[in-house]
Design a protein around this motif. Structure first.
Motif, PDB file in Angstrom:
ATOM      1  N   VAL A   1       0.800  -1.049   0.191  1.00 34.52           N
ATOM      2  CA  VAL A   1       0.413  -0.166   0.094  1.00 34.52           C
ATOM      3  C   VAL A   1       1.136   1.326  -0.067  1.00 34.52           C
ATOM      4  O   VAL A   1       0.735   2.192  -0.261  1.00 34.52           O
ATOM      5  CB  VAL A   1      -1.600   0.161   1.146  1.00 34.52           C
ATOM      6  N   ALA A   2       1.898   1.324   1.102  1.00 40.37           N
ATOM      7  CA  ALA A   2       2.891   2.169   0.708  1.00 40.37           C
ATOM      8  C   ALA A   2       3.142   3.196  -0.707  1.00 40.37           C
ATOM      9  O   ALA A   2       3.631   4.104  -1.036  1.00 40.37           O
ATOM     10  CB  ALA A   2       3.947   2.291   1.935  1.00 40.37           C
ATOM     11  N   LEU A   3       3.615   1.686  -1.532  1.00 44.84           N
ATOM     12  CA  LEU A   3       4.348   2.067  -2.520  1.00 44.84           C
ATOM     13  C   LEU A   3       3.368   2.483  -3.595  1.00 44.84           C
ATOM     14  O   LEU A   3       3.355   3.490  -4.705  1.00 44.84           O
ATOM     15  CB  LEU A   3       5.284   0.095  -3.252  1.00 44.84           C
ATOM     16  N   ILE A   4       2.115   1.813  -3.507  1.00 45.10           N
ATOM     17  CA  ILE A   4       0.956   2.110  -4.014  1.00 45.10           C
ATOM     18  C   ILE A   4       0.631   4.020  -3.773  1.00 45.10           C
ATOM     19  O   ILE A   4       0.795   4.897  -5.218  1.00 45.10           O
ATOM     20  CB  ILE A   4      -0.313   1.481  -4.016  1.00 45.10           C
ATOM     21  N   VAL A   5       0.433   4.626  -2.551  1.00 51.06           N
ATOM     22  CA  VAL A   5      -0.019   5.335  -2.043  1.00 51.06           C
ATOM     23  C   VAL A   5       0.850   6.721  -2.641  1.00 51.06           C
ATOM     24  O   VAL A   5       0.741   8.057  -2.932  1.00 51.06           O
ATOM     25  CB  VAL A   5       0.286   5.720  -0.570  1.00 51.06           C
TER      26      VAL A   5
END
Length: 77
Positions: A23-27
């Motif tokens: 999720v951190a990479l997507i955000v």
């Protein structure tokens, strides 16, 4: 470290870590980091592996997957 409860808690931690890293990479945006989906999944998997290794190391010190022993694993389920 030899109980099913320990490995259940360790697996839960690893899955959460994987999801959080992904999720951190997507955000942040894969285009900003020039990451492909495969690379993002690889980074998340690496974070999950580190989580498992940390839990194993913590288990060797105190029995549970928590380094501070705030979480105690009892029983075999």
């Amino acid at each position: 470290m030899t109980t099913a409860a320990f490995w259940k808690a360790t697996t839960e931690r690893a899955v959460k870590t994987f999801a959080q890293a992904l999720v951190a990479l997507i955000v942040v945006g894969t285009s900003v980091l020039d990451q492909t989906w495969g690379e993002a999944l690889g980074i998340a998997a690496t974070a999950a592996i580190v989580s498992v290794l940390t839990s194993v190391g913590s288990g060797a010190m105190g029995g549970g997957p928590s380094a501070t022993n705030t979480e105690q694993i009892t029983g075999s389920d």
